[in-house]
Design a protein around this motif. Structure first.
Motif, short mmCIF file in Angstrom:
data_model
loop_
_atom_site.label_atom_id
_atom_site.label_comp_id
_atom_site.label_asym_id
_atom_site.label_seq_id
_atom_site.Cartn_x
_atom_site.Cartn_y
_atom_site.Cartn_z
N PHE A 23 0.85 -1.19 0.00
CA PHE A 23 0.00 0.00 0.00
C PHE A 23 0.88 1.24 0.00
N LYS B 285 0.75 5.77 -0.42
CA LYS B 285 -0.03 7.00 -0.57
C LYS B 285 0.44 7.67 -1.85
N VAL C 128 -4.55 9.68 -2.01
CA VAL C 128 -5.27 8.45 -1.69
C VAL C 128 -4.29 7.32 -1.38
N LYS C 129 -4.80 6.35 -0.64
CA LYS C 129 -4.00 5.15 -0.35
C LYS C 129 -4.38 4.09 -1.40
N LEU D 202 -7.63 0.90 -6.20
CA LEU D 202 -8.28 1.46 -5.01
C LEU D 202 -9.31 0.50 -4.44
N ASN E 298 -9.19 0.02 -0.78
CA ASN E 298 -9.19 1.24 0.02
C ASN E 298 -10.56 1.33 0.71
#
Length: 128
Positions: free
Chosen positions: A12, A14, A60-61, A77, A80
């Motif tokens: 993961f 950012k 966003v992660k 995503l 997420n």
């Protein structure tokens, strides 16, 4: 340091959205590594317009799907939590709310959407 070794599948990271295209969002990591979140990787549901979910400058992660030989990241995503919750909310919205999200209004767009709405209603009835 070799970028292809710095990032690995299932990690993961950012990322900041640097651009939106009809097919996905271009992103960049804090260390300036470029990547792409393809439109099909925003959520499990069909996404008509990436701009409904992402905007330039947003952070966003994302999860790494793969790292290209050039070091470019292919990201998703789908894992997420925020986007998973958006997907659940989308399932619970009324048809009127969905029409409001539509970019087109009028009888022609209603005619085009009707088969999809009927299918969604049938699926909801099966779930109950």
């Amino acid at each position: 340091m070799d970028v292809t070794k710095k990032y690995r599948k299932n990690q993961f990271v950012k990322v900041k959205v640097t651009g939106i295209q009809p097919y996905g969002a271009f992103v960049r990591t804090p260390d300036n590594q470029e990547g792409l979140i393809h439109i099909s990787e925003v959520m499990n549901d069909y996404v008509h317009n990436v701009s409904q979910y992402l905007s330039k400058g947003q952070i966003v992660k994302a999860k790494v799907l793969s790292v290209g030989p050039d070091g470019k990241l292919n990201l998703t995503l789908k894992e997420n939590e925020y986007f998973k919750n958006e997907e659940k909310k989308k399932d619970k919205r009324s048809i009127i709310e969905q029409i409001k999200d539509s970019e087109e209004y009028g009888f022609e767009s209603l005619r085009q959407k009707m088969p999809q709405w009927i299918q969604e209603a049938k699926m909801r009835m099966q779930d109950k």
